[in-house]
Design a protein around this motif. Structure first.
Motif, mmCIF file in Angstrom:
data_model
loop_
_atom_site.group_PDB
_atom_site.id
_atom_site.type_symbol
_atom_site.label_atom_id
_atom_site.label_comp_id
_atom_site.label_asym_id
_atom_site.label_seq_id
_atom_site.Cartn_x
_atom_site.Cartn_y
_atom_site.Cartn_z
ATOM 1 N N TYR A 30 0.836 -1.213 0.000
ATOM 2 C CA TYR A 30 0.000 0.000 0.000
ATOM 3 C C TYR A 30 0.869 1.262 0.000
ATOM 4 O O TYR A 30 0.652 2.196 -0.796
ATOM 5 N N LEU A 31 1.849 1.305 0.886
ATOM 6 C CA LEU A 31 2.666 2.512 1.024
ATOM 7 C C LEU A 31 3.523 2.778 -0.212
ATOM 8 O O LEU A 31 3.744 3.932 -0.593
ATOM 9 N N GLN A 32 3.992 1.707 -0.856
ATOM 10 C CA GLN A 32 4.889 1.893 -1.995
ATOM 11 C C GLN A 32 4.136 1.996 -3.329
ATOM 12 O O GLN A 32 4.495 2.822 -4.178
ATOM 13 N N VAL A 33 3.098 1.178 -3.509
ATOM 14 C CA VAL A 33 2.385 1.175 -4.784
ATOM 15 C C VAL A 33 1.314 2.265 -4.829
ATOM 16 O O VAL A 33 1.212 3.019 -5.805
ATOM 17 N N VAL A 34 0.509 2.359 -3.765
ATOM 18 C CA VAL A 34 -0.593 3.318 -3.743
ATOM 19 C C VAL A 34 -0.121 4.721 -3.384
ATOM 20 O O VAL A 34 -0.476 5.698 -4.038
ATOM 21 N N ARG A 35 0.708 4.806 -2.344
ATOM 22 C CA ARG A 35 1.141 6.123 -1.874
ATOM 23 C C ARG A 35 2.430 6.608 -2.518
ATOM 24 O O ARG A 35 2.816 7.772 -2.352
ATOM 25 N N GLY A 36 3.153 5.733 -3.217
ATOM 26 C CA GLY A 36 4.358 6.139 -3.934
ATOM 27 C C GLY A 36 5.570 6.387 -3.070
ATOM 28 O O GLY A 36 6.521 7.055 -3.502
ATOM 29 N N LEU A 37 5.611 5.843 -1.862
ATOM 30 C CA LEU A 37 6.775 6.038 -0.994
ATOM 31 C C LEU A 37 7.918 5.120 -1.430
ATOM 32 O O LEU A 37 7.690 4.025 -1.937
ATOM 33 N N ARG A 71 0.443 -2.944 -9.612
ATOM 34 C CA ARG A 71 0.950 -1.636 -10.022
ATOM 35 C C ARG A 71 -0.167 -0.612 -9.879
ATOM 36 O O ARG A 71 -1.270 -0.926 -9.441
ATOM 37 N N ALA A 72 0.127 0.618 -10.288
ATOM 38 C CA ALA A 72 -0.846 1.694 -10.156
ATOM 39 C C ALA A 72 -2.133 1.395 -10.922
ATOM 40 O O ALA A 72 -3.218 1.805 -10.511
ATOM 41 N N GLU A 73 -2.035 0.639 -12.042
ATOM 42 C CA GLU A 73 -3.229 0.330 -12.838
ATOM 43 C C GLU A 73 -4.200 -0.566 -12.073
ATOM 44 O O GLU A 73 -5.401 -0.606 -12.377
ATOM 45 N N ALA A 74 -3.685 -1.329 -11.102
ATOM 46 C CA ALA A 74 -4.533 -2.247 -10.330
ATOM 47 C C ALA A 74 -4.948 -1.637 -8.994
ATOM 48 O O ALA A 74 -5.228 -2.349 -8.037
ATOM 49 N N LEU A 75 -4.994 -0.305 -8.923
ATOM 50 C CA LEU A 75 -5.264 0.382 -7.664
ATOM 51 C C LEU A 75 -6.619 -0.009 -7.075
ATOM 52 O O LEU A 75 -6.722 -0.347 -5.894
ATOM 53 N N ALA A 76 -7.683 0.042 -7.880
ATOM 54 C CA ALA A 76 -9.032 -0.216 -7.367
ATOM 55 C C ALA A 76 -9.180 -1.628 -6.809
ATOM 56 O O ALA A 76 -9.634 -1.802 -5.668
ATOM 57 N N PRO A 77 -8.813 -2.695 -7.562
ATOM 58 C CA PRO A 77 -8.933 -4.038 -6.987
ATOM 59 C C PRO A 77 -8.001 -4.270 -5.794
ATOM 60 O O PRO A 77 -8.339 -5.026 -4.878
ATOM 61 N N PHE A 78 -6.833 -3.600 -5.791
ATOM 62 C CA PHE A 78 -5.938 -3.749 -4.642
ATOM 63 C C PHE A 78 -6.556 -3.143 -3.385
ATOM 64 O O PHE A 78 -6.502 -3.750 -2.298
ATOM 65 N N MET A 79 -7.146 -1.951 -3.498
ATOM 66 C CA MET A 79 -7.777 -1.329 -2.342
ATOM 67 C C MET A 79 -8.962 -2.161 -1.852
ATOM 68 O O MET A 79 -9.191 -2.275 -0.640
ATOM 69 N N PRO A 120 -6.811 5.766 -0.551
ATOM 70 C CA PRO A 120 -5.565 6.190 -1.206
ATOM 71 C C PRO A 120 -4.998 7.503 -0.667
ATOM 72 O O PRO A 120 -3.849 7.838 -0.980
ATOM 73 N N VAL A 121 -5.768 8.239 0.150
ATOM 74 C CA VAL A 121 -5.278 9.525 0.668
ATOM 75 C C VAL A 121 -5.333 9.575 2.189
ATOM 76 O O VAL A 121 -5.274 10.659 2.784
ATOM 77 N N THR A 122 -5.418 8.439 2.857
ATOM 78 C CA THR A 122 -5.436 8.425 4.319
ATOM 79 C C THR A 122 -4.152 9.055 4.864
ATOM 80 O O THR A 122 -3.057 8.714 4.405
ATOM 81 N N PRO A 123 -4.242 9.972 5.835
ATOM 82 C CA PRO A 123 -3.031 10.584 6.402
ATOM 83 C C PRO A 123 -2.087 9.531 6.991
ATOM 84 O O PRO A 123 -2.533 8.562 7.621
ATOM 85 N N ILE A 124 -0.803 9.737 6.781
ATOM 86 C CA ILE A 124 0.192 8.804 7.309
ATOM 87 C C ILE A 124 0.099 8.733 8.834
ATOM 88 O O ILE A 124 0.320 7.680 9.444
#
Length: 439
Positions: free
Chosen positions: A266-273, A402-410, A328-332
């Motif tokens: 989640y942190l690396q794929v969704v949030r880009g960390l 990856r980013a394209e699979a954001l919805a099913p991953f969440m 996808p935008v939950t505060p850290i």
């Protein structure tokens, strides 16, 4: 400390490993689960070996196997090789886990056992704390292979210290026969069930689980008839504290282990960390666990583990419930707060629960009890990852995360944390049902 460091450090490196070997979501989960599978299969048989032939001997061999397989993992040239070497690493981990707690219990009297086990659990959590932080930076600057390479000098140093300082051997069941047939049935049973669970909802997964259930019947029949079983089922089944403490461990780890795996993605794929920053977030939970595990162990020397561990299970359920609201935008800061609660709950549960298991059996069964507890822990971890694998297979499929699979991953994330919350809530009742462990 070395073995938990490896597990948490590899979790943070999984996205990088997936990219290098082009692993899909299901194959990537096998990098973590193959290690746990081997650990679960061999824990009880090797714990029994330790009771018969010597706990220090088996522990030392475990460190050697673990170190050698770490080197092989660092040299892996494909995803399949890495999965196989991680399996071998799990065998070494089983030899370590199945004897370490038994040796501690052999040395310390009951009134000091909780404190000693708390210190041991603290060392485990220190390894878990260092893992995401150091693993993230090692992956970022030196590639993921350096994670495995760091274990080689540590393993050599541990063997040196064992030979130098541990002069006594512990083998309270020396002279008894090792149950080879029972060990084969036991290992085949766990292998079938875990393999099947990780391959659901396919027909092969269902068939493997059915085979595992049939093997469990054969295992029970054999163990109740052989004079020297690896698992004295009638004795352990009549021990309420032992049975429910192990069940509570199974539930707790089954509900929590995949949290690090899911949040790392989640942190690396969704949030880009980057891996290092993601590791700094994930370090929160094991740091809290390391701070409070020893005090919780000391508390369980004075207060019945039944109450301390159950309170920890309840706090863990609340922490899991908070993670069901991730977006996808939950505060850290929200994620960190949830991990703090999870860490505190897990610290309150782990040391007292371990104390309850080891206090409830005779010293001749310390190796088996330690192995059984570690099996429940590892089986819970395996089922936790297996459940996530099933969710990925159903909702994401064989594409890479990856980013394209954001919805099913969440969606996968929400389903997993919801089920884990329910599972952990049920675990509160299992923990309370153990009763008192002191006369």
């Amino acid at each position: 400390m070395v073995t938990p460091f490896m597990g948490s450090a590899v979790n943070i490196a999984l996205p990088t490993i997936a990219a290098e070997f082009a692993l899909d979501a299901v194959s990537l989960s096998l990098v973590a689960s193959s290690y746990l599978l081997a650990t679960a299969i061999f824990l009880v048989p090797l714990g029994r070996c330790a009771d018969i032939y010597g706990r220090k001997l088996v522990f030392t061999l475990g460190v050697v196997v673990f170190t050698a397989s770490a080197l092989l993992s660092a040299l892996a040239t494909s995803g399949l090789e890495l999965i196989l070497f991680r399996f071998l690493e799990g065998v070494g981990n089983a030899m370590i886990y199945g004897t370490g707690i038994a040796m501690i219990t052999s040395v310390f009297p009951p009134e000091e056992r909780g404190r000693a086990l708390g210190i041991n659990v603290t060392a485990v959590y220190v390894g878990l704390s260092i893992g995401p932080f150091l693993g993230g930076y090692l992956t970022g600057f030196l590639t993921w292979r350096s994670i495995f390479l760091t274990n080689i000098p540590l393993g050599i140093y541990i063997v040196y210290q064992i030979r130098r300082h541990l002069t006594k051997e512990w083998a309270d069941a020396r002279g008894e026969r090792f149950d080879i047939v029972g060990s084969v049935f036991y290992s085949a049973m766990l292998l079938s069930v875990m393999y099947g669970f990780s391959h659901l909802p396919g027909i092969g997964g269902v068939a493997a689980i059915v085979a595992g259930v049939l093997l469990s019947v054969v295992f029970y029949a054999w163990e109740t008839r052989t004079p020297d079983p690896i698992l004295d089922i009638p004795l352990l089944a009549s021990n309420r504290a032992f049975a429910f403490s192990n069940l509570a461990a199974l539930i707790n780890y089954g509900a929590t282990f995949a949290v690090g795996f899911l949040l790392s993605l989640y942190l690396q794929v969704v949030r880009g960390l980057d891996p290092g920053t993601a590791g700094l977030v994930l370090i929160t939970q094991p740091v809290i666990q390391a701070l409070f595990a020893a005090p919780a162990g000391r508390l369980s020397d004075r207060v019945e583990p039944q109450y301390v561990a159950s309170a920890g299970m309840a706090l863990t359920a609340v922490g899991l419930a908070l993670l069901t609201f991730l977006t996808p935008v939950t505060p850290i800061g929200y994620i960190v707060a949830s991990l703090v609660l999870l860490g505190f709950g897990f610290a309150l549960f782990s040391s007292p629960n371990t104390n309850a298991v080891m206090t409830s059996v005779d010293r001749s069964l310390y190796g088996v009890a330690s192995g059984m507890l570690a099996t429940m822990r590892t089986t819970g971890m395996m089922f936790s990852l297996g459940f996530v694998t099933v969710i990925f297979a159903v909702l994401i499929g064989t594409t890479q995360i990856r980013a394209e699979a954001l919805a099913p991953f969440m969606m996968s994330l929400h389903v997993a944390f919801t089920v884990f919350t329910i599972f952990c809530t049920l675990g509160i009742f299992a923990s309370l049902a153990r009763g008192r462990v002191r006369g």
